[in-house]
Design a protein around this motif. Structure first.
Motif, PDB file in Angstrom:
ATOM      1  N   SER A 131       0.827  -1.211   0.000  1.00 15.46           N
ATOM      2  CA  SER A 131       0.000   0.000   0.000  1.00 15.46           C
ATOM      3  C   SER A 131       0.856   1.253   0.000  1.00 15.46           C
ATOM      4  CB  SER A 131      -0.937   0.014   1.210  1.00 15.46           C
ATOM      5  OG  SER A 131      -1.933  -0.967   1.081  1.00 15.46           O
ATOM      6  N   THR A 154       0.371   3.936  -3.157  1.00 17.05           N
ATOM      7  CA  THR A 154      -0.666   4.938  -2.910  1.00 17.05           C
ATOM      8  C   THR A 154      -0.134   6.043  -2.001  1.00 17.05           C
ATOM      9  OG1 THR A 154      -2.944   5.292  -2.205  1.00 17.05           O
ATOM     10  CG2 THR A 154      -1.664   3.746  -0.915  1.00 17.05           C
ATOM     11  N   ASP A 163      -6.522   0.673   1.373  1.00 16.84           N
ATOM     12  CA  ASP A 163      -5.939   1.921   0.886  1.00 16.84           C
ATOM     13  C   ASP A 163      -6.868   2.502  -0.174  1.00 16.84           C
ATOM     14  OD1 ASP A 163      -5.116   1.063  -1.826  1.00 16.84           O
ATOM     15  OD2 ASP A 163      -3.599  -0.115  -0.799  1.00 16.84           O
ATOM     16  N   PRO A 164      -6.647   3.758  -0.561  1.00 19.10           N
ATOM     17  CA  PRO A 164      -7.572   4.416  -1.486  1.00 19.10           C
ATOM     18  C   PRO A 164      -7.397   4.024  -2.956  1.00 19.10           C
ATOM     19  CG  PRO A 164      -5.964   5.987  -0.678  1.00 19.10           C
ATOM     20  CD  PRO A 164      -5.716   4.705   0.045  1.00 19.10           C
ATOM     21  N   LEU A 165      -6.379   3.254  -3.304  1.00 20.41           N
ATOM     22  CA  LEU A 165      -6.165   2.853  -4.690  1.00 20.41           C
ATOM     23  C   LEU A 165      -7.200   1.792  -5.074  1.00 20.41           C
ATOM     24  CD1 LEU A 165      -4.154   3.392  -7.024  1.00 20.41           C
ATOM     25  CD2 LEU A 165      -2.952   1.327  -6.279  1.00 20.41           C
ATOM     26  N   PRO A 166      -7.976   1.992  -6.140  1.00 21.24           N
ATOM     27  CA  PRO A 166      -9.032   1.039  -6.476  1.00 21.24           C
ATOM     28  C   PRO A 166      -8.532  -0.233  -7.151  1.00 21.24           C
ATOM     29  CG  PRO A 166      -9.041   2.841  -8.053  1.00 21.24           C
ATOM     30  CD  PRO A 166      -8.011   3.181  -6.996  1.00 21.24           C
ATOM     31  N   ARG A 187     -13.201  -4.452  -3.536  1.00 22.13           N
ATOM     32  CA  ARG A 187     -13.256  -3.011  -3.783  1.00 22.13           C
ATOM     33  C   ARG A 187     -14.238  -2.387  -2.816  1.00 22.13           C
ATOM     34  NH1 ARG A 187     -12.613  -4.603  -9.307  1.00 22.13           N
ATOM     35  NH2 ARG A 187     -10.698  -3.677 -10.104  1.00 22.13           N
ATOM     36  N   THR A 217     -14.140   3.774  -1.680  1.00 24.73           N
ATOM     37  CA  THR A 217     -13.001   4.681  -1.844  1.00 24.73           C
ATOM     38  C   THR A 217     -11.679   3.937  -1.939  1.00 24.73           C
ATOM     39  OG1 THR A 217     -12.787   4.912   0.542  1.00 24.73           O
ATOM     40  CG2 THR A 217     -14.160   6.546  -0.597  1.00 24.73           C
ATOM     41  N   GLY A 218     -11.650   2.767  -2.497  1.00 21.99           N
ATOM     42  CA  GLY A 218     -10.387   2.046  -2.628  1.00 21.99           C
ATOM     43  C   GLY A 218     -10.586   0.554  -2.570  1.00 21.99           C
ATOM     44  N   LYS A 219      -9.646  -0.116  -1.961  1.00 24.31           N
ATOM     45  CA  LYS A 219      -9.692  -1.576  -1.883  1.00 24.31           C
ATOM     46  C   LYS A 219      -9.236  -2.056  -0.513  1.00 24.31           C
ATOM     47  CE  LYS A 219      -4.994  -2.444  -3.305  1.00 24.31           C
ATOM     48  NZ  LYS A 219      -4.641  -1.068  -3.489  1.00 24.31           N
TER      49      LYS A 219
END
Length: 138
Positions: free
Chosen positions: A58, A62, A88-91, A123, A126-128
């Motif tokens: 993460s 991100t 974390d906010p990364l999709p 997912r 706001t992320g994964k």
């Protein structure tokens, strides 16, 4: 800086900024909590290793924040388990890769897959989240 979001004796959550010390801070927070919960040393060590791998991923990909959640699951008819989630906010969902012997990275999800009773990704809005479950004795 660590932000404890909530704790009830069965569940605890933190949020870490994606900074160089995030992995170390997550390891310490997880290790201390699992000691307080009096979990077996083997479970503590494996959890800390896997959390380190996932938080490293993460942090690498991100800008954060990185969420870590631990929950002891005790349900009737289901063996007790420790559920661990790293968000974390990364999709983009991570993919398990076959690392070559000379590769310095690429083994985190492989370690999770080999060590956990169950694991997966999902997912969110706001992320994964990457999660895994380790069996608990007793």
């Amino acid at each position: 800086m660590i932000g404890v979001i909530g704790t009830d004796g069965e569940c605890v959550e933190w949020s870490f900024p994606a900074q160089p010390d995030a992995v170390r801070a997550a390891r310490h927070a997880v290790r201390d909590t699992l000691r307080e919960w009096k979990l077996d040393a083997a479970v503590r060590d494996m959890t800390v290793l896997l959390v380190s791998e996932l938080v490293t991923n993460s942090q690498r990909y991100t800008a954060g924040p990185i969420g870590v959640r631990l929950r002891r699951r005790r349900e009737n008819g289901v063996p007790p388990a420790l559920l661990v989630e790293v968000s974390d906010p990364l999709p983009d969902l991570p993919t398990e890769k076959a690392a070559r012997p000379e590769d310095e990275g690429g083994r985190g999800l492989y370690l999770v897959a080999c060590s956990a009773r169950r694991w997966g990704t999902r997912r969110g809005r706001t992320g994964k989240t990457v999660w895994f479950e380790l069996p608990l004795t007793g």
